[in-house]
Design a protein around this motif. Structure first.
Motif, PDB file in Angstrom:
ATOM      1  N   GLU A  59      37.458 -26.232 -20.669  1.00 53.25           N
ATOM      2  CA  GLU A  59      36.378 -25.589 -21.400  1.00 53.25           C
ATOM      3  C   GLU A  59      35.891 -24.421 -20.561  1.00 53.25           C
ATOM      4  O   GLU A  59      35.692 -24.547 -19.355  1.00 53.25           O
ATOM      5  CB  GLU A  59      35.240 -26.588 -21.623  1.00 53.25           C
ATOM      6  N   PHE A  60      35.715 -23.283 -21.183  1.00 57.81           N
ATOM      7  CA  PHE A  60      35.292 -22.070 -20.491  1.00 57.81           C
ATOM      8  C   PHE A  60      33.880 -21.756 -20.969  1.00 57.81           C
ATOM      9  O   PHE A  60      33.666 -21.516 -22.155  1.00 57.81           O
ATOM     10  CB  PHE A  60      36.266 -20.935 -20.828  1.00 57.81           C
ATOM     11  N   VAL A  61      32.910 -21.791 -20.059  1.00 57.85           N
ATOM     12  CA  VAL A  61      31.509 -21.559 -20.404  1.00 57.85           C
ATOM     13  C   VAL A  61      31.011 -20.341 -19.640  1.00 57.85           C
ATOM     14  O   VAL A  61      31.239 -20.221 -18.438  1.00 57.85           O
ATOM     15  CB  VAL A  61      30.638 -22.784 -20.036  1.00 57.85           C
ATOM     16  N   VAL A  62      30.345 -19.435 -20.356  1.00 56.73           N
ATOM     17  CA  VAL A  62      29.767 -18.245 -19.733  1.00 56.73           C
ATOM     18  C   VAL A  62      28.294 -18.198 -20.104  1.00 56.73           C
ATOM     19  O   VAL A  62      27.947 -18.255 -21.284  1.00 56.73           O
ATOM     20  CB  VAL A  62      30.468 -16.956 -20.228  1.00 56.73           C
ATOM     21  N   ASP A  63      27.421 -18.133 -19.120  1.00 58.88           N
ATOM     22  CA  ASP A  63      26.001 -17.948 -19.372  1.00 58.88           C
ATOM     23  C   ASP A  63      25.723 -16.461 -19.464  1.00 58.88           C
ATOM     24  O   ASP A  63      26.133 -15.687 -18.588  1.00 58.88           O
ATOM     25  CB  ASP A  63      25.161 -18.558 -18.239  1.00 58.88           C
ATOM     26  N   LEU A  64      25.040 -16.053 -20.516  1.00 62.95           N
ATOM     27  CA  LEU A  64      24.716 -14.648 -20.733  1.00 62.95           C
ATOM     28  C   LEU A  64      23.206 -14.474 -20.575  1.00 62.95           C
ATOM     29  O   LEU A  64      22.436 -14.962 -21.408  1.00 62.95           O
ATOM     30  CB  LEU A  64      25.172 -14.202 -22.128  1.00 62.95           C
ATOM     31  N   PRO A  65      22.783 -13.807 -19.516  1.00 62.06           N
ATOM     32  CA  PRO A  65      21.345 -13.637 -19.294  1.00 62.06           C
ATOM     33  C   PRO A  65      20.742 -12.695 -20.333  1.00 62.06           C
ATOM     34  O   PRO A  65      21.466 -11.996 -21.051  1.00 62.06           O
ATOM     35  CB  PRO A  65      21.279 -13.022 -17.896  1.00 62.06           C
ATOM     36  N   HIS A  66      19.430 -12.688 -20.383  1.00 53.29           N
ATOM     37  CA  HIS A  66      18.723 -11.770 -21.280  1.00 53.29           C
ATOM     38  C   HIS A  66      19.180 -10.346 -20.994  1.00 53.29           C
ATOM     39  O   HIS A  66      19.145  -9.888 -19.853  1.00 53.29           O
ATOM     40  CB  HIS A  66      17.211 -11.899 -21.072  1.00 53.29           C
ATOM     41  N   ALA A  67      19.610  -9.635 -22.013  1.00 55.92           N
ATOM     42  CA  ALA A  67      20.126  -8.273 -21.844  1.00 55.92           C
ATOM     43  C   ALA A  67      18.998  -7.257 -21.950  1.00 55.92           C
ATOM     44  O   ALA A  67      18.113  -7.381 -22.787  1.00 55.92           O
ATOM     45  CB  ALA A  67      21.174  -7.984 -22.900  1.00 55.92           C
ATOM     46  N   GLU A  68      19.043  -6.272 -21.111  1.00 59.75           N
ATOM     47  CA  GLU A  68      18.103  -5.150 -21.204  1.00 59.75           C
ATOM     48  C   GLU A  68      18.376  -4.380 -22.488  1.00 59.75           C
ATOM     49  O   GLU A  68      19.534  -4.324 -22.945  1.00 59.75           O
ATOM     50  CB  GLU A  68      18.275  -4.238 -19.988  1.00 59.75           C
ATOM     51  N   PRO A  69      17.386  -3.766 -23.102  1.00 59.35           N
ATOM     52  CA  PRO A  69      17.598  -3.041 -24.348  1.00 59.35           C
ATOM     53  C   PRO A  69      18.701  -1.975 -24.270  1.00 59.35           C
ATOM     54  O   PRO A  69      19.392  -1.727 -25.238  1.00 59.35           O
ATOM     55  CB  PRO A  69      16.236  -2.385 -24.615  1.00 59.35           C
ATOM     56  N   SER A  70      18.917  -1.412 -23.102  1.00 60.25           N
ATOM     57  CA  SER A  70      19.929  -0.345 -22.977  1.00 60.25           C
ATOM     58  C   SER A  70      21.341  -0.873 -23.106  1.00 60.25           C
ATOM     59  O   SER A  70      22.264  -0.094 -23.357  1.00 60.25           O
ATOM     60  CB  SER A  70      19.755   0.383 -21.638  1.00 60.25           C
ATOM     61  N   ILE A  71      21.572  -2.202 -22.949  1.00 66.49           N
ATOM     62  CA  ILE A  71      22.921  -2.742 -23.058  1.00 66.49           C
ATOM     63  C   ILE A  71      23.051  -3.759 -24.178  1.00 66.49           C
ATOM     64  O   ILE A  71      24.090  -4.359 -24.373  1.00 66.49           O
ATOM     65  CB  ILE A  71      23.416  -3.360 -21.730  1.00 66.49           C
ATOM     66  N   SER A  72      21.977  -3.975 -24.948  1.00 65.05           N
ATOM     67  CA  SER A  72      22.014  -4.918 -26.059  1.00 65.05           C
ATOM     68  C   SER A  72      22.758  -4.322 -27.251  1.00 65.05           C
ATOM     69  O   SER A  72      22.734  -3.109 -27.452  1.00 65.05           O
ATOM     70  CB  SER A  72      20.593  -5.274 -26.501  1.00 65.05           C
ATOM     71  N   PRO A  73      23.395  -5.195 -28.074  1.00 61.00           N
ATOM     72  CA  PRO A  73      24.037  -4.684 -29.296  1.00 61.00           C
ATOM     73  C   PRO A  73      22.982  -4.020 -30.193  1.00 61.00           C
ATOM     74  O   PRO A  73      21.846  -4.474 -30.251  1.00 61.00           O
ATOM     75  CB  PRO A  73      24.605  -5.930 -29.960  1.00 61.00           C
ATOM     76  N   SER A  74      23.354  -2.976 -30.884  1.00 59.33           N
ATOM     77  CA  SER A  74      22.378  -2.229 -31.679  1.00 59.33           C
ATOM     78  C   SER A  74      22.517  -2.482 -33.171  1.00 59.33           C
ATOM     79  O   SER A  74      21.797  -1.883 -33.950  1.00 59.33           O
ATOM     80  CB  SER A  74      22.503  -0.734 -31.395  1.00 59.33           C
ATOM     81  N   GLY A  75      23.410  -3.320 -33.599  1.00 57.85           N
ATOM     82  CA  GLY A  75      23.580  -3.453 -35.024  1.00 57.85           C
ATOM     83  C   GLY A  75      23.843  -4.808 -35.438  1.00 57.85           C
ATOM     84  O   GLY A  75      23.871  -5.356 -36.392  1.00 57.85           O
TER      85      GLY A  75
END
Length: 75
Positions: A59-75
């Motif tokens: 099992e491959f698990v990746v924790d994704l921290p809170h993203a800054e608005p400049s790198i967050s998806p926009s759509g």
């Protein structure tokens, strides 16, 4: 020599005869192959390691921290 960092490649593969025997799976079974190259601060390789894991027990698990608005998806 101090460690400067490492790069790791993770890929799906099919078990060859040697890996299949060691992992007790049929030849051609899905495996996860990981190769890591650890380098010194001068960027010279210090250690190369390869790990092979059976696909049905991996099992491959990746924790994704809170993203800054400049790198967050926009759509």
């Amino acid at each position: 020599m101090p460690i400067g960092g490492a790069s790791q490649t993770i890929a799906a593969a099919a078990a060859g005869a040697g890996d299949a025997e060691l992992l007790a799976v049929p030849v051609g079974s899905p495996v996860l192959r990981c190769e890591r190259i650890t380098r010194g601060v001068d960027d010279r390789p210090l250690l190369v390691s390869e790990h092979v894991f059976p696909g049905h027990r991996t099992e491959f698990v990746v924790d994704l921290p809170h993203a800054e608005p400049s790198i967050s998806p926009s759509g």
